[in-house]
Design a protein around this motif. Structure first.
Motif, PDB file in Angstrom:
ATOM      1  N   ALA A  36     -13.818  46.014  17.446  1.00 28.77           N
ATOM      2  CA  ALA A  36     -13.295  44.711  17.848  1.00 28.77           C
ATOM      3  C   ALA A  36     -11.845  44.562  17.410  1.00 28.77           C
ATOM      4  O   ALA A  36     -11.454  45.046  16.341  1.00 28.77           O
ATOM      5  CB  ALA A  36     -14.129  43.600  17.237  1.00 28.77           C
ATOM      6  N   PRO A  37     -11.018  43.889  18.231  1.00 28.57           N
ATOM      7  CA  PRO A  37      -9.624  43.635  17.829  1.00 28.57           C
ATOM      8  C   PRO A  37      -9.564  42.797  16.560  1.00 28.57           C
ATOM      9  O   PRO A  37     -10.481  42.070  16.228  1.00 28.57           O
ATOM     10  CB  PRO A  37      -9.053  42.873  19.039  1.00 28.57           C
ATOM     11  N   LEU A  38      -8.420  42.883  15.862  1.00 29.52           N
ATOM     12  CA  LEU A  38      -8.270  42.182  14.597  1.00 29.52           C
ATOM     13  C   LEU A  38      -8.383  40.674  14.757  1.00 29.52           C
ATOM     14  O   LEU A  38      -9.000  39.999  13.937  1.00 29.52           O
ATOM     15  CB  LEU A  38      -6.926  42.538  13.963  1.00 29.52           C
ATOM     16  N   GLU A  39      -7.804  40.132  15.847  1.00 27.61           N
ATOM     17  CA  GLU A  39      -7.848  38.680  16.031  1.00 27.61           C
ATOM     18  C   GLU A  39      -9.268  38.187  16.272  1.00 27.61           C
ATOM     19  O   GLU A  39      -9.609  37.040  15.952  1.00 27.61           O
ATOM     20  CB  GLU A  39      -6.938  38.257  17.185  1.00 27.61           C
ATOM     21  N   VAL A  40     -10.132  39.031  16.812  1.00 29.28           N
ATOM     22  CA  VAL A  40     -11.533  38.654  17.016  1.00 29.28           C
ATOM     23  C   VAL A  40     -12.268  38.662  15.682  1.00 29.28           C
ATOM     24  O   VAL A  40     -13.102  37.790  15.403  1.00 29.28           O
ATOM     25  CB  VAL A  40     -12.206  39.603  18.029  1.00 29.28           C
ATOM     26  N   LYS A  41     -11.978  39.651  14.841  1.00 23.64           N
ATOM     27  CA  LYS A  41     -12.658  39.756  13.552  1.00 23.64           C
ATOM     28  C   LYS A  41     -12.368  38.561  12.647  1.00 23.64           C
ATOM     29  O   LYS A  41     -13.175  38.211  11.797  1.00 23.64           O
ATOM     30  CB  LYS A  41     -12.238  41.043  12.832  1.00 23.64           C
ATOM     31  N   LEU A  42     -11.203  37.969  12.809  1.00 21.85           N
ATOM     32  CA  LEU A  42     -10.781  36.929  11.875  1.00 21.85           C
ATOM     33  C   LEU A  42     -11.145  35.516  12.320  1.00 21.85           C
ATOM     34  O   LEU A  42     -10.830  34.568  11.607  1.00 21.85           O
ATOM     35  CB  LEU A  42      -9.251  37.015  11.674  1.00 21.85           C
ATOM     36  N   THR A  43     -11.748  35.350  13.461  1.00 24.66           N
ATOM     37  CA  THR A  43     -12.020  33.986  13.936  1.00 24.66           C
ATOM     38  C   THR A  43     -13.426  33.843  14.519  1.00 24.66           C
ATOM     39  O   THR A  43     -13.921  34.761  15.182  1.00 24.66           O
ATOM     40  CB  THR A  43     -10.988  33.549  14.995  1.00 24.66           C
ATOM     41  N   THR A  44     -14.026  32.726  14.220  1.00 27.57           N
ATOM     42  CA  THR A  44     -15.274  32.312  14.876  1.00 27.57           C
ATOM     43  C   THR A  44     -15.137  30.847  15.312  1.00 27.57           C
ATOM     44  O   THR A  44     -16.078  30.063  15.238  1.00 27.57           O
ATOM     45  CB  THR A  44     -16.481  32.457  13.915  1.00 27.57           C
ATOM     46  N   ARG A  45     -13.902  30.500  15.746  1.00 27.07           N
ATOM     47  CA  ARG A  45     -13.649  29.123  16.146  1.00 27.07           C
ATOM     48  C   ARG A  45     -14.463  28.693  17.366  1.00 27.07           C
ATOM     49  O   ARG A  45     -14.624  27.508  17.599  1.00 27.07           O
ATOM     50  CB  ARG A  45     -12.147  28.951  16.435  1.00 27.07           C
ATOM     51  N   TRP A  46     -14.929  29.634  18.112  1.00 28.86           N
ATOM     52  CA  TRP A  46     -15.690  29.317  19.320  1.00 28.86           C
ATOM     53  C   TRP A  46     -17.067  28.755  19.000  1.00 28.86           C
ATOM     54  O   TRP A  46     -17.714  28.150  19.863  1.00 28.86           O
ATOM     55  CB  TRP A  46     -15.857  30.562  20.185  1.00 28.86           C
ATOM     56  N   VAL A  47     -17.536  28.899  17.752  1.00 24.43           N
ATOM     57  CA  VAL A  47     -18.900  28.490  17.405  1.00 24.43           C
ATOM     58  C   VAL A  47     -19.052  26.972  17.453  1.00 24.43           C
ATOM     59  O   VAL A  47     -19.976  26.441  18.077  1.00 24.43           O
ATOM     60  CB  VAL A  47     -19.290  29.039  16.017  1.00 24.43           C
ATOM     61  N   THR A  48     -18.136  26.235  16.802  1.00 25.77           N
ATOM     62  CA  THR A  48     -18.276  24.774  16.706  1.00 25.77           C
ATOM     63  C   THR A  48     -18.221  24.094  18.075  1.00 25.77           C
ATOM     64  O   THR A  48     -19.087  23.255  18.379  1.00 25.77           O
ATOM     65  CB  THR A  48     -17.207  24.202  15.776  1.00 25.77           C
ATOM     66  N   PRO A  49     -17.251  24.393  18.946  1.00 29.02           N
ATOM     67  CA  PRO A  49     -17.266  23.775  20.282  1.00 29.02           C
ATOM     68  C   PRO A  49     -18.536  24.104  21.071  1.00 29.02           C
ATOM     69  O   PRO A  49     -19.049  23.250  21.815  1.00 29.02           O
ATOM     70  CB  PRO A  49     -16.024  24.345  20.962  1.00 29.02           C
ATOM     71  N   LEU A  50     -19.031  25.336  20.910  1.00 28.69           N
ATOM     72  CA  LEU A  50     -20.246  25.718  21.615  1.00 28.69           C
ATOM     73  C   LEU A  50     -21.426  24.879  21.154  1.00 28.69           C
ATOM     74  O   LEU A  50     -22.218  24.369  21.982  1.00 28.69           O
ATOM     75  CB  LEU A  50     -20.530  27.203  21.389  1.00 28.69           C
TER      76      LEU A  50
END
Length: 446
Positions: A36-50
């Motif tokens: 996985a790209p580095l920017e993907v590894k460092l973020t899970t911001r998509w969880v809360t809106p989902l």
């Protein structure tokens, strides 16, 4: 992608159903792939809106497939490409009653089907078979979950009785004692309840200006398995456990069984059975069916009782028999009242047997559930004379001459009929009791 959505739905349903808890479970179960790209590894911001969108779009007690269906509409292809989900990091689903007061009933808290099997004293494989998932191959095992028997009613109509196998009957009685009997039913329901009877059901309707009685058609057959499963879900059981409980307490009759009886039961009854029996339904003959039917009819009882109260009338129900009564003002508005009652019944998913609907005024005999209720509860005169004649013939000719229906315990049968009369008319029952004691049971020829 499908495996990712399925695992994500499992995590969502595995615990308390609030935004903070769901987000924490998802982040705990996520595993980032090494490529996985580095920017993907460092973020899970998509969880809360989902999770926010999910909680605003789904019902209070969603099923697994409903969660998967919602997730499939979200843009999760990137997450599915770079993340995997380990469901083992989450605990099993919780026992979460839909309403807090449900927890006060002390219901067993099964979180997994394995816990349910342990409580019932059977193996998970046996639980699968009793739920009807696959046939047992061992010749020593009972191959049929239910035995179908046809019993003729007083009107001459054949009635289908579904008798569970001994082990399934034991389990249904255990569920009745440990779960269903702990849940209160509506006060208007008098059938299949302790300290309730036909007498308590008709008591509110004694000496009323008008009494209206009607029957629900195919009462047990018309209650599908999905409503039974939904009841257990509402009580707090996880989806897998609720579905197993629904399968344990319902049955589906193979169409070939009905086809063999088509010539005997008639076209109309065959079409009625074919419509419901082939699908999962409450079986008439299972010890758990009456209690489940009362619980599923709770909202029906609430609505009908509320409507009757608004009209100044009385309402009670004994199984599939519904009774309404009131004074002369209620009689004046009965036509409009009946239309509203029929609409409620159909809206609640039940059927009406129109041929047995009857309005009885006080100037004529008012009879419900085999009891005359014009002035006070009493046995119909014809039935009293018939029972008197049977007892007289038993004294003169012996009881064997009167047991035309082949009762296995004719002594208990007659004693029960006298006891039923004693509740309604003690004076007449005393006369028949004297005759009953004069019977010489040594002359009984089995």
């Amino acid at each position: 992608m499908n495996l990712f959505l399925d695992a994500l739905a499992t995590v969502v349903l595995s615990g308390p159903f609030d935004q903070k808890a769901i987000c924490a479970r998802i982040r705990k179960s996520l595993v980032v792939r090494s490529d996985a790209p580095l920017e993907v590894k460092l973020t899970t911001r998509w969880v809360t809106p989902l999770v926010k969108a999910f909680l605003s779009a789904v019902p209070a007690r969603p099923r697994h497939r409903q969660v998967v269906s919602f997730l499939s509409t979200q843009q999760l292809s990137a997450q599915a490409e770079y993340f995997s989900i380990e469901t083992s990091r989450c605990s099993p689903p919780l026992f979460l009653p839909l309403k807090p007061q449900f927890a006060e009933w002390g219901l067993p808290q099964w979180r997994t089907t394995g816990q349910l099997a342990d409580f019932l004293g059977i193996s998970p494989v046996r639980l699968d078979w009793l739920c009807g998932r696959y046939p047992v191959r061992d010749s020593q095992e009972i191959r049929q979950r239910y035995q179908i028997r046809w019993q003729r009613s007083r009107t001459g109509k054949l009635r289908m009785i579904e008798i569970p196998c001994p082990q399934l009957m034991r389990i249904q009685r255990q569920l009745l004692h440990d779960v269903l009997d702990r849940i209160p039913v509506h006060a208007a329901a008098h059938g299949f309840r302790a300290k309730h009877s036909t007498l308590t059901c008709v008591s509110p309707h004694v000496a009323q200006a008008v009494v209206w009685k009607l029957d629900l058609a195919s009462f047990f057959l018309s209650i599908p398995r999905c409503r039974v499963t939904g009841l257990f879900r509402m009580l707090g059981y996880p989806e897998a456990v609720a579905e197993d409980l629904g399968w344990l307490t319902t049955n589906a009759v193979p169409s070939k069984v009905l086809q063999r009886m088509k010539a005997k039961i008639g076209t109309d009854q065959f079409q009625e059975l074919e419509r419901f029996a082939a699908a999962g339904h409450l079986p008439q003959g299972a010890p758990s069916s009456p209690a489940l039917a009362n619980l599923i009819a709770y909202r029906l009882d609430c609505r009908l009782n509320g409507l009757a109260t608004a009209y100044g009338a009385h309402y009670s129900r004994y199984a599939d028999d519904l009774l309404f009564s009131g004074d002369y003002r209620f009689k004046r508005y009965l036509a409009g009242f009946r239309i509203q009652v029929l609409a409620i019944i159909l809206d609640e998913g039940f059927l009406i047997r129109r041929r047995k609907s009857k309005v009885m005024v006080h100037s004529r005999r008012q009879q419900a559930l085999g009891i005359v209720i014009n002035q006070h509860p009493n046995l119909p005169r014809q039935e009293y004379k018939l029972l008197h004649a049977i007892l007289h013939n038993c004294v003169v000719q012996g009881p064997h001459s009167q047991n035309r229906d082949g009762h296995l315990d004719y002594h208990a049968h007659l004693a029960g009929r006298i006891a039923n009369l004693r509740r309604l008319n003690p004076a007449r029952a005393a006369k028949l009791q004297t005759m009953f004691e004069q019977i010489n049971w040594q002359r009984f020829d089995s």
